[in-house]
Structure formats: structure tokens, C-alpha cells
Design a protein around this motif. Sequence first.
Motif, mmCIF file in Angstrom:
data_model
loop_
_atom_site.group_PDB
_atom_site.id
_atom_site.type_symbol
_atom_site.label_atom_id
_atom_site.label_comp_id
_atom_site.label_asym_id
_atom_site.label_seq_id
_atom_site.Cartn_x
_atom_site.Cartn_y
_atom_site.Cartn_z
ATOM 1 N N LEU A 61 -4.027 -0.794 -5.372
ATOM 2 C CA LEU A 61 -4.936 -1.189 -4.291
ATOM 3 C C LEU A 61 -4.114 -1.434 -3.032
ATOM 4 O O LEU A 61 -2.969 -1.871 -3.110
ATOM 5 C CB LEU A 61 -5.697 -2.459 -4.684
ATOM 6 N N GLU A 62 -4.694 -1.147 -1.873
ATOM 7 C CA GLU A 62 -4.020 -1.422 -0.601
ATOM 8 C C GLU A 62 -4.798 -2.479 0.168
ATOM 9 O O GLU A 62 -5.987 -2.309 0.424
ATOM 10 C CB GLU A 62 -3.899 -0.142 0.243
ATOM 11 N N VAL A 63 -4.125 -3.558 0.509
ATOM 12 C CA VAL A 63 -4.758 -4.621 1.301
ATOM 13 C C VAL A 63 -3.894 -4.889 2.532
ATOM 14 O O VAL A 63 -2.707 -4.565 2.552
ATOM 15 C CB VAL A 63 -4.905 -5.940 0.488
ATOM 16 N N ILE A 73 5.428 -2.281 0.159
ATOM 17 C CA ILE A 73 5.124 -2.619 1.546
ATOM 18 C C ILE A 73 4.987 -1.308 2.302
ATOM 19 O O ILE A 73 5.884 -0.459 2.249
ATOM 20 C CB ILE A 73 6.243 -3.465 2.189
ATOM 21 N N LYS A 74 3.864 -1.126 2.979
ATOM 22 C CA LYS A 74 3.681 0.092 3.762
ATOM 23 C C LYS A 74 4.044 -0.189 5.220
ATOM 24 O O LYS A 74 3.457 -1.056 5.866
ATOM 25 C CB LYS A 74 2.236 0.595 3.637
ATOM 26 N N VAL A 75 5.049 0.543 5.699
ATOM 27 C CA VAL A 75 5.547 0.369 7.067
ATOM 28 C C VAL A 75 4.680 1.206 7.995
ATOM 29 O O VAL A 75 4.587 2.431 7.836
ATOM 30 C CB VAL A 75 7.023 0.817 7.162
ATOM 31 N N LEU A 77 0.932 -3.861 0.269
ATOM 32 C CA LEU A 77 0.621 -4.521 1.537
ATOM 33 C C LEU A 77 0.663 -3.459 2.631
ATOM 34 O O LEU A 77 1.722 -2.908 2.936
ATOM 35 C CB LEU A 77 1.623 -5.653 1.789
ATOM 36 N N ASP A 78 -0.517 -3.169 3.185
ATOM 37 C CA ASP A 78 -0.702 -2.054 4.115
ATOM 38 C C ASP A 78 -0.428 -2.483 5.559
ATOM 39 O O ASP A 78 -0.546 -3.659 5.888
ATOM 40 C CB ASP A 78 -2.162 -1.585 3.993
ATOM 41 N N ASP A 79 -0.097 -1.528 6.407
ATOM 42 C CA ASP A 79 0.043 -1.755 7.857
ATOM 43 C C ASP A 79 0.986 -2.899 8.175
ATOM 44 O O ASP A 79 0.761 -3.658 9.128
ATOM 45 C CB ASP A 79 -1.324 -2.071 8.499
ATOM 46 N N VAL A 106 -6.036 3.000 -3.298
ATOM 47 C CA VAL A 106 -7.393 2.770 -2.783
ATOM 48 C C VAL A 106 -7.381 1.579 -1.825
ATOM 49 O O VAL A 106 -6.882 0.500 -2.165
ATOM 50 C CB VAL A 106 -8.381 2.511 -3.948
ATOM 51 N N ASN A 107 -7.903 1.795 -0.614
ATOM 52 C CA ASN A 107 -7.991 0.717 0.382
ATOM 53 C C ASN A 107 -9.107 -0.251 0.019
ATOM 54 O O ASN A 107 -10.215 0.167 -0.323
ATOM 55 C CB ASN A 107 -8.267 1.308 1.771
ATOM 56 N N VAL A 108 -8.803 -1.533 0.122
ATOM 57 C CA VAL A 108 -9.784 -2.554 -0.207
ATOM 58 C C VAL A 108 -9.883 -3.545 0.953
ATOM 59 O O VAL A 108 -8.868 -4.069 1.413
ATOM 60 C CB VAL A 108 -9.392 -3.286 -1.514
ATOM 61 N N PHE A 132 -1.575 9.683 -4.423
ATOM 62 C CA PHE A 132 -2.414 10.111 -3.301
ATOM 63 C C PHE A 132 -3.170 8.883 -2.818
ATOM 64 O O PHE A 132 -3.676 8.109 -3.632
ATOM 65 C CB PHE A 132 -3.454 11.152 -3.743
ATOM 66 N N GLU A 133 -3.265 8.737 -1.488
ATOM 67 C CA GLU A 133 -4.128 7.687 -0.944
ATOM 68 C C GLU A 133 -5.517 8.270 -0.727
ATOM 69 O O GLU A 133 -5.663 9.332 -0.109
ATOM 70 C CB GLU A 133 -3.583 7.137 0.377
ATOM 71 N N ALA A 134 -6.534 7.584 -1.261
ATOM 72 C CA ALA A 134 -7.924 8.006 -1.062
ATOM 73 C C ALA A 134 -8.398 7.504 0.298
ATOM 74 O O ALA A 134 -8.283 6.319 0.607
ATOM 75 C CB ALA A 134 -8.811 7.431 -2.167
HETATM 76 CA CA CA Z 1 -4.044 2.378 3.554
#
Ligand code: CA
Length: 276
Positions: free
Chosen positions: A144-146, A195-197, A174-176, A112-114, A57-59
Motif C-alpha cells: 500500500l502507498e500512503v 520511501i518513495k522520493v 511512504l509516498d511523495d 496501491v495508493n490509499v 507495478f503501481e496501480a
Molecule cells: Ca503513489
Amino acid sequence: AKDLGGGEHFQYEPSLHKSAEERRQLEFSLRMALDRQEFELAYQPVVDANDETIISFEALLRWNSAEHGFVSPAKFIPLAEDTRLIVPIGSWVLEQACIEAANWPDPVKVNVNVSPEQLVEPDFVATVVRALSTSGLPANRLELEVTESIFVRDALVAGKALKEVMHLGCQVALDDFGTGYSSLGYLRQLSFSTIKVDRMFVQGAAQGSKESLAIIRAVVAMADSLDMTTTAEGVESFEEAELIRELGCTKIQGYYFGRPMVKAEARKLFDVPGRL
Ligand code: CA
Ligand code: C2E
Ligand code: CA
Ligand code: CA
């Protein structure tokens, strides 16, 4: 002068264009929000693209302000970053997310987004260690998502902090991907797990954009050869999910499989037979 935040450079940034007075009032409220317990985390499922089981789950942070009502993260996160309020807020997010995730069945993870501002704080790694020990969550269940913006400023300091949390056993996504100053060179600098597309490409591909299709194919091929997984973001329909599956993305996140939900609702997904 304000750091435009790298990855978000070309996006409309409300905090820059709002009237100074409105911004001042929002900042005043934001400074009190932690003490007043106005924050809450929403959790959005990320599922396996093939069998649709829940992988994590993404917070996602939610702010219900006494003065402003519900304020969108697109509005208050940039403000929290500008004022460095994101540092204490981000520590709270890390701890709460880990505490909640410790209730979920192993091996379900929490993402978790950082923000870059958090990563360059000297005690960032200690904050992660504390969140893990307070919650009892094993490090390998925290990702962690950066965004690429971490490479624009203080890249060395941010990279060092991320390597240390990877050493603890945490993963880093690696987000976005593809929305900012994308450079393939970034992928060499750290061993990202995922890698998040960005939704932009998912939507584009579903609407028949050859460019978006080609970009997703290239990202998936590259991730495969680098031993990274891929998560397609913002999948809203059966058609988009089918396409993403065909393109070979590993994981799917989006309204089609689940909206961000309160923690009690997220927990209930584990009671339904066959969901895990
Ligand atoms: Ca994110
Ligand atoms: P993000 O990390 O890219 O998070 C995904 C965003 O897409 C979330 O917006 C989510 O609600 C939304 N989303 C998910 N599925 C769909 C879909 O199918 N369609 C569409 N149209 N949207 C979808 P949200 O919650 O408003 O958050 C916006 C951004 O705020 C996040 O983007 C992230 O950059 C930032 N953010 C949120 N929580 C935190 C936090 O705790 N810390 C930090 N530093 N940033 C956060
Ligand atoms: Ca994203
Ligand atoms: Ca984003």
C-alpha cells in the motif's frame, strides 16, 4: 471547511479553485462513475535500479467520464476524498489491482495508493482481506502507498489500520516523501518497507541542485540504516536513471522505464525474455 490533505498542503489544488458549478457537475458524474464502469486501472512498472528487472507495478486510477471525458486524477482524487467517494472507489481499486496482480509471476508486486479517508473507515482491514482472498494474491505481493498526510489527522486510527495490514503480510510505502509536512519522526511510527522520493528531487538533482542531491543522499542513508528501500519517482531520462543509481536508490519508477499502461500491455512485459 476542507482538510487540505496534509502532504499536498502547499500544492495547487484544483478542486478548491474551480467554480462551484463545475465542481458540482464533476461530483454528480463521479457519483455514478463506479456503476457506469468508467474507471480503469493503469499499471506503471517499478524496476530494480541495478538490474532493471520489474519489481512491481503501481496501480493508477483512470476515469473516462461520459460527460467530461478523461479527467486527471489530480482533479478527481481530491474531489473523491472531499466527498468520501474515495472509500467505495478505493475498495474497487484494491480488488481490481489484486485480481490483476494474481496473474503476474511471483514475486512481482502491486502497489496501491490509499487515501487517509479509506484508512479511518472501520472496515478498511476487512476490505484488504477481501481483496486478497477474492484474488488469491499472497499478502506479501501487495504494497500500500500512503502519504505523510495520514499522520496529520486521525493518526492513531490510521496507524492501527496500517499495523493490522502489515500483520497480514502486506507492505506499506511512504509516498511523495519530502513534499509535505515531512517529519523524520513519522518514520519511527511505522515500519515502512519503502520511501518513495518525489520527482521534484529527482528533477532537481539532475539539474544540479545541491539541495536536492543532499536530500536524496540523506534519505537513502536513512532508509538503509532503517532497513527500508527507496524508490525514485518520475525518472524520465537515461541521465536521471544513472544519477539515481549512483545515489544508491533501490528502485526506479518513471517514463524512462515505462509509462502507466493498460493491463494487457503490462502482462506482455513478462513475455519478453530477459525482462524478469
Ligand atoms: Ca503513489
Ligand atoms: P502518485 O501516487 O505520486 O503517482 C505517481 C504519478 O506520477 C502518476 O500520476 C504517474 O502517472 C506520474 N508519473 C510517473 N512517472 C512519471 C514521470 O516519469 N514523469 C512525470 N512527470 N510523471 C510521472 P497520475 O497517474 O496522474 O496520478 C496522480 C496522483 O493521483 C497519484 O500520485 C496519486 O496521489 C493519485 N492517485 C492515482 N491513482 C490513485 C488511486 O487509485 N487511489 C488514490 N487514493 N490516489 C490515486
Ligand atoms: Ca508519489
Ligand atoms: Ca502525489
